[in-house]
Design a protein around this motif. Structure first.
Motif, PDB file in Angstrom:
ATOM      1  N   LEU A  90      19.251  45.766  31.052  1.00  0.00           N
ATOM      2  CA  LEU A  90      20.699  46.569  30.754  1.00  0.00           C
ATOM      3  C   LEU A  90      20.430  47.996  30.827  1.00  0.00           C
ATOM      4  O   LEU A  90      21.234  48.783  31.621  1.00  0.00           O
ATOM      5  CB  LEU A  90      21.093  46.284  29.053  1.00  0.00           C
ATOM      6  N   TYR A  91      19.479  48.641  30.392  1.00  0.00           N
ATOM      7  CA  TYR A  91      18.953  50.191  30.393  1.00  0.00           C
ATOM      8  C   TYR A  91      18.799  50.432  31.812  1.00  0.00           C
ATOM      9  O   TYR A  91      19.440  51.654  32.138  1.00  0.00           O
ATOM     10  CB  TYR A  91      17.955  50.246  29.354  1.00  0.00           C
ATOM     11  N   LEU A  92      17.941  49.757  32.430  1.00  0.00           N
ATOM     12  CA  LEU A  92      17.454  50.202  33.829  1.00  0.00           C
ATOM     13  C   LEU A  92      18.788  50.357  34.782  1.00  0.00           C
ATOM     14  O   LEU A  92      18.889  50.876  35.634  1.00  0.00           O
ATOM     15  CB  LEU A  92      16.507  49.456  34.437  1.00  0.00           C
ATOM     16  N   SER A  93      19.561  48.932  34.566  1.00  0.00           N
ATOM     17  CA  SER A  93      20.617  49.082  35.616  1.00  0.00           C
ATOM     18  C   SER A  93      21.600  50.359  35.265  1.00  0.00           C
ATOM     19  O   SER A  93      22.211  50.766  36.238  1.00  0.00           O
ATOM     20  CB  SER A  93      21.639  47.780  35.139  1.00  0.00           C
ATOM     21  N   ALA A  94      21.775  50.587  33.773  1.00  0.00           N
ATOM     22  CA  ALA A  94      22.613  51.879  33.819  1.00  0.00           C
ATOM     23  C   ALA A  94      21.900  53.141  34.123  1.00  0.00           C
ATOM     24  O   ALA A  94      23.010  53.889  34.769  1.00  0.00           O
ATOM     25  CB  ALA A  94      22.759  52.066  32.067  1.00  0.00           C
ATOM     26  N   LEU A  95      20.775  53.139  33.986  1.00  0.00           N
ATOM     27  CA  LEU A  95      19.961  54.256  34.732  1.00  0.00           C
ATOM     28  C   LEU A  95      20.380  54.238  36.332  1.00  0.00           C
ATOM     29  O   LEU A  95      20.758  55.307  36.717  1.00  0.00           O
ATOM     30  CB  LEU A  95      18.665  54.432  34.563  1.00  0.00           C
ATOM     31  N   ARG A  96      20.351  53.154  36.954  1.00  0.00           N
ATOM     32  CA  ARG A  96      20.601  53.084  38.366  1.00  0.00           C
ATOM     33  C   ARG A  96      22.084  53.559  38.559  1.00  0.00           C
ATOM     34  O   ARG A  96      22.174  54.222  39.444  1.00  0.00           O
ATOM     35  CB  ARG A  96      20.532  51.734  38.783  1.00  0.00           C
ATOM     36  N   SER A 103      13.724  58.552  35.794  1.00  0.00           N
ATOM     37  CA  SER A 103      13.906  57.923  34.438  1.00  0.00           C
ATOM     38  C   SER A 103      13.628  56.381  34.649  1.00  0.00           C
ATOM     39  O   SER A 103      12.762  55.980  33.896  1.00  0.00           O
ATOM     40  CB  SER A 103      15.042  58.017  33.843  1.00  0.00           C
ATOM     41  N   ILE A 104      14.040  55.919  35.583  1.00  0.00           N
ATOM     42  CA  ILE A 104      13.619  54.584  35.947  1.00  0.00           C
ATOM     43  C   ILE A 104      12.174  54.271  36.298  1.00  0.00           C
ATOM     44  O   ILE A 104      11.665  53.545  35.564  1.00  0.00           O
ATOM     45  CB  ILE A 104      14.508  53.968  37.033  1.00  0.00           C
ATOM     46  N   GLU A 105      11.613  55.466  37.223  1.00  0.00           N
ATOM     47  CA  GLU A 105      10.418  55.049  37.236  1.00  0.00           C
ATOM     48  C   GLU A 105       9.436  55.340  36.190  1.00  0.00           C
ATOM     49  O   GLU A 105       8.419  54.672  36.125  1.00  0.00           O
ATOM     50  CB  GLU A 105      10.051  56.453  38.286  1.00  0.00           C
ATOM     51  N   ALA A 127      11.888  49.676  42.588  1.00  0.00           N
ATOM     52  CA  ALA A 127      11.827  50.040  44.073  1.00  0.00           C
ATOM     53  C   ALA A 127      13.168  50.987  44.407  1.00  0.00           C
ATOM     54  O   ALA A 127      13.221  51.891  45.120  1.00  0.00           O
ATOM     55  CB  ALA A 127      12.029  48.654  44.913  1.00  0.00           C
ATOM     56  N   PHE A 128      14.344  50.717  43.653  1.00  0.00           N
ATOM     57  CA  PHE A 128      15.461  51.592  43.933  1.00  0.00           C
ATOM     58  C   PHE A 128      14.973  53.051  43.500  1.00  0.00           C
ATOM     59  O   PHE A 128      15.522  53.800  44.317  1.00  0.00           O
ATOM     60  CB  PHE A 128      16.562  51.014  43.005  1.00  0.00           C
ATOM     61  N   SER A 129      14.365  53.066  42.547  1.00  0.00           N
ATOM     62  CA  SER A 129      13.929  54.562  42.040  1.00  0.00           C
ATOM     63  C   SER A 129      13.225  55.177  43.130  1.00  0.00           C
ATOM     64  O   SER A 129      13.297  56.354  43.420  1.00  0.00           O
ATOM     65  CB  SER A 129      13.521  54.487  40.553  1.00  0.00           C
TER      66      SER A 129
END
Length: 163
Positions: A90-96, A103-105, A127-129
């Protein structure tokens, strides 16, 4: 762990997502979603499918998980592996969705490696980050995720978004 899809399982996951979306204006929806996925013993794939969509809907409704959870909920084991993974998804998706690559990294770098190795979706978000910051190692991480996740749609979508 991979579980064969079935109409019953799909219905259970749809019900869980619907309940989260119906309560999205409140403050307890992340906990309720995490507990429901734990009760279903959701796989990482199932968690990614539900969490990516619900995180987007919460953001659109003005009640992002970023306001309701703390970074520690993502980096620490908390109340069990499925709940921890749900919060992370949830949290990493929202950051994305907010393009907060650093922040993800930072958060992914704090998660224990064995936990990440069991969760290709979180690796895809990492990887996205890296790709989003134009870091050359992002391509190597993406290749690793492709080897781990096969053709999981939400994972591939994250990678495509990063490229």
């Amino acid at each position: 762990m991979t579980r064969a899809a079935s109409p019953e399982r799909d219905a259970d996951l749809s019900r869980v997502a619907s309940i989260a979306i119906e309560t999205i204006s409140g403050t307890q929806w992340p906990a309720r979603l995490a507990e429901a996925l734990r009760d279903l013993d959701a796989t990482w794939q199932e968690s990614a499918e539900v969490c990516a969509d619900v995180a987007w809907r919460a953001r659109a409704a003005g009640n992002s998980v970023l306001v309701l959870l703390a970074p520690e909920d993502v980096t620490g084991p908390g109340r069990g592996p499925v709940i921890w993974r749900t919060y992370r998804h949830l949290y990493l998706s929202a950051l994305r969705y907010d393009f907060r690559c650093r922040s993800i990294e930072s958060l992914v770098n704090q998660v224990l490696l064995p936990e990440l190795n069991a969760d290709p979706y979180s690796w895809a978000l990492y990887a996205f980050s890296r790709l989003g910051q134009s870091r050359s190692d992002g391509l190597a991480v993406m290749e690793r995720v492709l080897d781990m996740a096969s053709d999981h749609p939400k994972t591939l979508h994250v990678l495509l978004h990063g490229v």
